[in-house]
Design an enzyme around this catalytic site. Sequence first.
Site, short mmCIF file in Angstrom:
data_model
loop_
_atom_site.label_atom_id
_atom_site.label_comp_id
_atom_site.label_asym_id
_atom_site.label_seq_id
_atom_site.Cartn_x
_atom_site.Cartn_y
_atom_site.Cartn_z
N GLY A 412 0.80 -1.21 0.00
CA GLY A 412 0.00 0.00 0.00
C GLY A 412 0.84 1.26 0.00
N ARG A 414 2.17 3.10 2.33
CA ARG A 414 3.40 3.10 3.14
C ARG A 414 4.48 2.28 2.46
NH1 ARG A 414 6.61 0.87 7.20
NH2 ARG A 414 7.25 2.39 8.79
N CYS A 415 4.10 1.15 1.88
CA CYS A 415 5.08 0.32 1.18
C CYS A 415 5.74 1.07 0.03
CB CYS A 415 4.41 -0.94 0.63
SG CYS A 415 3.80 -2.09 1.87
N MET A 416 4.98 1.94 -0.63
CA MET A 416 5.47 2.62 -1.84
C MET A 416 6.29 3.86 -1.54
SD MET A 416 2.33 2.37 -4.55
CE MET A 416 1.26 3.45 -3.59
#
Length: 426
Positions: A412, A414-416
């Site tokens: 999501g 935060r991951c990106m």
Amino acid sequence: MNTVGIAETTETTNITLHPIHVTSEIGKLKTVLVKRPGAEVENLVPEYLQRLLFDDIPYLPIIQREHDYFTETLRNRGTEVLYLEKLIVESLGKEEVRQEFVSRVLAESRANVNGAGQVLKEYLLSLSTKNMVDKIMGGVRKNEIEPSKKLHLYELMEDHYPFYLDPMPNLYFTRDPAAAIGNGLSINRMREPARQRESLFMEYIIHHHPRFAGHDIPVWLDRAYEFPIEGGDELVLREDVIAIGVSERSSAKAIERLALNLFKKQSKITKVVAVEIPKCRAFMHLDTVFTMVDHDKFTIHPAILGPQGNMNVYILERGPEEHYPKITHRTNLQEALKEVLGIGELVLIPCGGGDEIASSREQWNDGSNTLAIAPGVVVTYDRNYISNELLRQYGIEVIEIGSSELSRGRGGPRCMSMPIVRENLR
């Protein structure tokens, strides 16, 4: 195809004395590192999805459009957006650095089977630096090398395996290869072979890019350490407290080593909270099931909690000997967080409202993977509408972005994103 913002927004301006500064999960986001999905996504094919850690194949024009909307959303809130692919090109200006980088990429790709590495090296170095970086990220196929230079049987058999160098489709999840903690970094040894080369980019950026080189940026744990840890498991809760997930991708040994290095090399971080979560793909990192959205509010996927809400939480602090931390065991996450943060009340907001079906569905699409860009302000995927509405009911400002293709990589907002600079909390 929309290519908004890459040229004009990745200029290496605003260089400060502290090019890395992250002391919380929720301080106003000033500078962030991202990677725009590119040719590496186009080189995904059904036969090799598992090898490359994907469940499906994103549609490139739409995933790029969604990513551009994500980065434009951040800029509209005052965040400087840096692109990994541009920073690494700018880091390879010296020919000796460029050649060393290619040699290391090939070595870590195990691309020298039967001597083919020299042909690959000559091919990559014949390209412009930008095209070379794009090719390393996107993958090198066997049919790109002149037939006259193919000397070995496996090179002639494209249907045996089509790549000399595997593509790196997970690169748009910039959170994992390295993580900013205080004014330094962990440059991570990643667990899966498909991702292990990714942290090499950050190593070269901090040592050779003019924005970072010369600032003596501390590396709290480097990628040579033998046990894995990934940035999706690393959360900076406050200037003095970080939480790290003991997960499918991050080992207890690496977490302890990082904690000991922090205690030895700096004085501000005094507690490392190790949170054990189920080791499965659905709960890949701590930030897929747990993120901070305000001073006293967190999202959580209820399925990580055991009976009566119990789970294993370990608080690591400086011990009497530098080789061993003091470790305290707790079984209630909420109470442990209140303890380390020194607050009386703390809210855990359940993904999907706690409904068994909705929470499972929305967590699979990263309903708990929020990116805080200021206290009480988060970016989320629009598809997680139940979780988003619940966040709003708790007073959180929710900024939604499109996610039909971005979510196919199982990560999501935060991951990106890899925050580089956040404002300190007051």
